[in-house]
Design an enzyme around this catalytic site. Structure first.
Site, PDB file in Angstrom:
ATOM      1  N   TYR A 151     -18.862 -20.860  -2.717  1.00  0.00           N
ATOM      2  CA  TYR A 151     -18.688 -21.086  -4.157  1.00  0.00           C
ATOM      3  C   TYR A 151     -19.517 -22.289  -4.609  1.00  0.00           C
ATOM      4  O   TYR A 151     -20.350 -22.185  -5.518  1.00  0.00           O
ATOM      5  CB  TYR A 151     -17.208 -21.315  -4.445  1.00  0.00           C
ATOM      6  CG  TYR A 151     -16.869 -21.465  -5.915  1.00  0.00           C
ATOM      7  CD1 TYR A 151     -16.944 -20.370  -6.779  1.00  0.00           C
ATOM      8  CD2 TYR A 151     -16.463 -22.685  -6.452  1.00  0.00           C
ATOM      9  CE1 TYR A 151     -16.624 -20.494  -8.131  1.00  0.00           C
ATOM     10  CE2 TYR A 151     -16.143 -22.815  -7.795  1.00  0.00           C
ATOM     11  CZ  TYR A 151     -16.223 -21.717  -8.633  1.00  0.00           C
ATOM     12  OH  TYR A 151     -15.913 -21.852  -9.963  1.00  0.00           O
ATOM     13  N   ASN A 196       0.700 -21.664  -9.581  1.00  0.00           N
ATOM     14  CA  ASN A 196       1.693 -21.776  -8.496  1.00  0.00           C
ATOM     15  C   ASN A 196       3.000 -22.348  -9.005  1.00  0.00           C
ATOM     16  O   ASN A 196       4.075 -21.810  -8.750  1.00  0.00           O
ATOM     17  CB  ASN A 196       1.175 -22.706  -7.394  1.00  0.00           C
ATOM     18  CG  ASN A 196       0.312 -21.982  -6.384  1.00  0.00           C
ATOM     19  OD1 ASN A 196       0.340 -20.761  -6.281  1.00  0.00           O
ATOM     20  ND2 ASN A 196      -0.468 -22.740  -5.647  1.00  0.00           N
ATOM     21  N   GLY A 213       3.005 -36.593  -4.563  1.00  0.00           N
ATOM     22  CA  GLY A 213       2.781 -36.098  -5.926  1.00  0.00           C
ATOM     23  C   GLY A 213       2.140 -37.134  -6.828  1.00  0.00           C
ATOM     24  O   GLY A 213       2.020 -36.912  -8.032  1.00  0.00           O
ATOM     25  N   ARG A 217      -4.558 -35.080 -11.478  1.00  0.00           N
ATOM     26  CA  ARG A 217      -5.476 -33.997 -11.842  1.00  0.00           C
ATOM     27  C   ARG A 217      -5.572 -33.971 -13.371  1.00  0.00           C
ATOM     28  O   ARG A 217      -4.678 -34.452 -14.060  1.00  0.00           O
ATOM     29  CB  ARG A 217      -4.957 -32.630 -11.365  1.00  0.00           C
ATOM     30  CG  ARG A 217      -4.859 -32.474  -9.857  1.00  0.00           C
ATOM     31  CD  ARG A 217      -6.244 -32.375  -9.211  1.00  0.00           C
ATOM     32  NE  ARG A 217      -6.152 -32.192  -7.756  1.00  0.00           N
ATOM     33  CZ  ARG A 217      -6.080 -33.173  -6.873  1.00  0.00           C
ATOM     34  NH1 ARG A 217      -6.078 -34.441  -7.286  1.00  0.00           N
ATOM     35  NH2 ARG A 217      -6.023 -32.921  -5.579  1.00  0.00           N
TER      36      ARG A 217
HETATM   37  N1  LIG Z   1     -11.045 -21.385 -14.681  1.00  0.00           N
HETATM   38  C1  LIG Z   1     -11.546 -22.543 -14.314  1.00  0.00           C
HETATM   39  O1  LIG Z   1     -10.836 -23.558 -14.258  1.00  0.00           O
HETATM   40  C2  LIG Z   1     -13.018 -22.657 -13.964  1.00  0.00           C
HETATM   41  C3  LIG Z   1     -13.496 -23.898 -13.523  1.00  0.00           C
HETATM   42  C4  LIG Z   1     -14.843 -24.006 -13.189  1.00  0.00           C
HETATM   43  C5  LIG Z   1     -15.708 -22.941 -13.335  1.00  0.00           C
HETATM   44  N2  LIG Z   1     -15.217 -21.740 -13.768  1.00  0.00           N
HETATM   45  C6  LIG Z   1     -16.173 -20.619 -13.853  1.00  0.00           C
HETATM   46  O2  LIG Z   1     -15.955 -19.865 -15.029  1.00  0.00           O
HETATM   47  C7  LIG Z   1     -16.183 -18.486 -14.761  1.00  0.00           C
HETATM   48  C8  LIG Z   1     -14.960 -17.680 -15.169  1.00  0.00           C
HETATM   49  O3  LIG Z   1     -13.848 -18.129 -14.396  1.00  0.00           O
HETATM   50  P1  LIG Z   1     -12.362 -17.560 -14.627  1.00  0.00           P
HETATM   51  O4  LIG Z   1     -11.421 -18.665 -14.393  1.00  0.00           O
HETATM   52  O5  LIG Z   1     -12.324 -16.814 -15.892  1.00  0.00           O
HETATM   53  O6  LIG Z   1     -12.253 -16.585 -13.389  1.00  0.00           O
HETATM   54  P2  LIG Z   1     -11.841 -15.051 -13.333  1.00  0.00           P
HETATM   55  O7  LIG Z   1     -11.783 -14.675 -11.883  1.00  0.00           O
HETATM   56  O8  LIG Z   1     -10.651 -14.784 -14.165  1.00  0.00           O
HETATM   57  O9  LIG Z   1     -13.100 -14.360 -14.030  1.00  0.00           O
HETATM   58  C9  LIG Z   1     -14.276 -14.033 -13.340  1.00  0.00           C
HETATM   59  C10 LIG Z   1     -14.649 -12.613 -13.725  1.00  0.00           C
HETATM   60  O10 LIG Z   1     -15.866 -12.244 -13.069  1.00  0.00           O
HETATM   61  C11 LIG Z   1     -15.724 -10.930 -12.587  1.00  0.00           C
HETATM   62  N3  LIG Z   1     -16.653 -10.753 -11.462  1.00  0.00           N
HETATM   63  C12 LIG Z   1     -16.601 -11.332 -10.237  1.00  0.00           C
HETATM   64  N4  LIG Z   1     -17.643 -10.941  -9.503  1.00  0.00           N
HETATM   65  C13 LIG Z   1     -18.386 -10.112 -10.290  1.00  0.00           C
HETATM   66  C14 LIG Z   1     -19.590  -9.365 -10.077  1.00  0.00           C
HETATM   67  N5  LIG Z   1     -20.244  -9.419  -8.908  1.00  0.00           N
HETATM   68  N6  LIG Z   1     -20.055  -8.605 -11.099  1.00  0.00           N
HETATM   69  C15 LIG Z   1     -19.399  -8.530 -12.288  1.00  0.00           C
HETATM   70  N7  LIG Z   1     -18.250  -9.208 -12.522  1.00  0.00           N
HETATM   71  C16 LIG Z   1     -17.758  -9.985 -11.533  1.00  0.00           C
HETATM   72  C17 LIG Z   1     -14.274 -10.824 -12.179  1.00  0.00           C
HETATM   73  O11 LIG Z   1     -13.817  -9.471 -12.058  1.00  0.00           O
HETATM   74  C18 LIG Z   1     -13.596 -11.588 -13.307  1.00  0.00           C
HETATM   75  O12 LIG Z   1     -13.280 -10.762 -14.384  1.00  0.00           O
HETATM   76  C19 LIG Z   1     -16.534 -18.368 -13.291  1.00  0.00           C
HETATM   77  O13 LIG Z   1     -17.936 -18.310 -13.153  1.00  0.00           O
HETATM   78  C20 LIG Z   1     -16.021 -19.659 -12.694  1.00  0.00           C
HETATM   79  O14 LIG Z   1     -16.742 -20.059 -11.565  1.00  0.00           O
HETATM   80  C21 LIG Z   1     -13.889 -21.568 -14.067  1.00  0.00           C
END
Ligand SMILES: NC(=O)c1ccc[n+]([C@@H]2O[C@H](COP(=O)([O-])OP(=O)(O)OC[C@H]3O[C@@H](n4cnc5c(N)ncnc54)[C@H](O)[C@@H]3O)[C@@H](O)[C@H]2O)c1
Length: 337
Positions: A151, A196, A213, A217
């Site tokens: 990642y 969680n 704890g 964050r």
């Molecule tokens: N939620 C957070 O706190 C957070 C923090 C940092 C970065 N991000 C980034 O934001 C983005 C969205 O995160 P999220 O929390 O909504 O996660 P999420 O898992 O809910 O959403 C990711 C989406 O991408 C889709 N996906 C995964 N692999 C794929 C592929 N190969 N082709 C097409 N679709 C694919 C999944 O099915 C899912 O719908 C991600 O790139 C993540 O790295 C999120």
């Protein structure tokens, strides 16, 4: 020039059936745009977009971003990637491919269309940071060969690609480094601290805290984050990023647990377990750049955001969901193996 007569813009959102993507799509549709949601439904779900199926400006395409995509759009938000350790470690090779091949494919599309492209990068590019809070100038401290590397390094390589397309091809890019975000439509089984705690409280199970704890964050509510995405996308080309997006307000893990117990009305006890080695004591974004250039600060207080999140989890009865029940709590685990 816009590619439709009626909509303001035609916007592609990859990962649009996921947590953040589905909220972004809601806002884009509210603004009058046409949205093409592309997702392979690996961690995303049709439930997140089912309210949009009859929407005249919404379209869903099941597609894996590791493969090239030929569509006509005015703007791209690239969010496709599993985001939590339980999900991205499930198939680490596919995680790296999604970040890297996904970035190559989406950048190639943006280059052909000469359109602006947004990348959902992450605070994890800072790894186990040696400086607090992290500014965009910090290069990070990342293990290239550990279980989280698929990642962290995948996202770092995607950033590299974005900036090479920017320098080499003059592509209009927007790279956001997202910090921990929570809210309705979070995956109930993503193993993160907010989901969680809420799931444990709703089931009346003990809430697991590693250590005493007192580690802190920061948590950003999803509507605040999406507002920042939209503002960033409207900035001039001379701001490619990276820009940190998150909420710098710090809470101890104990405060979070107590608040979840209070708001769910649960009688869950708090179960303290030994703190894993290398557990970061603090994680907090420096959002000065976003404040200055996007005129943005997060507005939603933790109490209010948690209320909305808990209401969502209750409404969907995840506490009774057998799949969600299989989740092992992964809370405050070390950043490095
Ligand atoms: N939620 C957070 O706190 C957070 C923090 C940092 C970065 N991000 C980034 O934001 C983005 C969205 O995160 P999220 O929390 O909504 O996660 P999420 O898992 O809910 O959403 C990711 C989406 O991408 C889709 N996906 C995964 N692999 C794929 C592929 N190969 N082709 C097409 N679709 C694919 C999944 O099915 C899912 O719908 C991600 O790139 C993540 O790295 C999120």
């Amino acid at each position: 020039m816009a590619r439709t007569y009626f909509a303001q813009k035609r916007v592609l959102v990859t990962g649009g059936a996921g947590f953040l993507g589905s909220h972004l799509i809601d806002r884009l549709l509210d603004q009058g745009h046409e949205v093409l949601c592309v997702d392979n439904l690996f961690t995303g779900t049709k439930r997140n977009i089912e309210h949009l199926h009859a929407h005249p400006r919404f379209e869903f395409l099941r597609h894996d971003v590791c493969f090239p995509l030929f569509v006509e759009v005015d703007e791209i938000y690239n969010l496709a990637c599993p985001a939590s350790p339980v999900h991205y470690q499930h198939d680490p090779v596919q995680t790296t491919k999604t970040s890297v091949h996904g970035a190559i494919n989406m950048l190639g599309l943006a280059k052909r269309l000469k359109c602006r492209i947004f990348q959902a990068s992450t605070s994890e590019v800072y790894g186990d940071p040696a400086v607090h809070p992290q500014t965009e100038a910090y290069w990070g401290n990342v293990n290239p060969i550990g279980p989280r590397s698929c990642y962290d390094e995948g996202k770092r390589c995607a950033e590299t690609l974005f900036f090479d397309y920017y320098r080499q091809h003059g592509l209009d890019i927007k790279v956001a480094r997202i910090f921990n975000t929570y809210g309705p439509r979070m995956h109930p089984a993503d193993g993160r601290v907010v989901s969680n705690f809420v799931m444990q409280a709703l089931r009346g199970e003990p809430i697991t805290i590693y250590g005493d704890g007192s580690q802190t964050r920061s948590f950003c509510f999803v509507s605040d984050l999406v507002e920042a995405f939209l503002r960033f996308m409207e900035t001039p080309k001379d701001l490619p990023g990276p820009v940190n997006l998150g909420n710098p307000n710090e809470f101890t893990i104990r405060e979070l647990a107590e608040l979840v117990v209070e708001l769910t009305g649960s009688d869950s006890e708090i179960d303290y377990r030994p703190l894993p080695q290398d557990d970061p004591l603090q994680r907090r974004p420096d959002i000065s750049l976003a404040k200055e250039r996007l005129d943005w600060t997060p507005k939603v207080q933790l109490r209010e955001g948690l209320q909305q999140t808990i209401a969502y989890f209750k409404r969907h009865e995840f506490a009774e969901d057998p799949i969600a029940q299989q989740v092992q709590p992964i809370i405050a685990k070390p950043l490095l193996p």
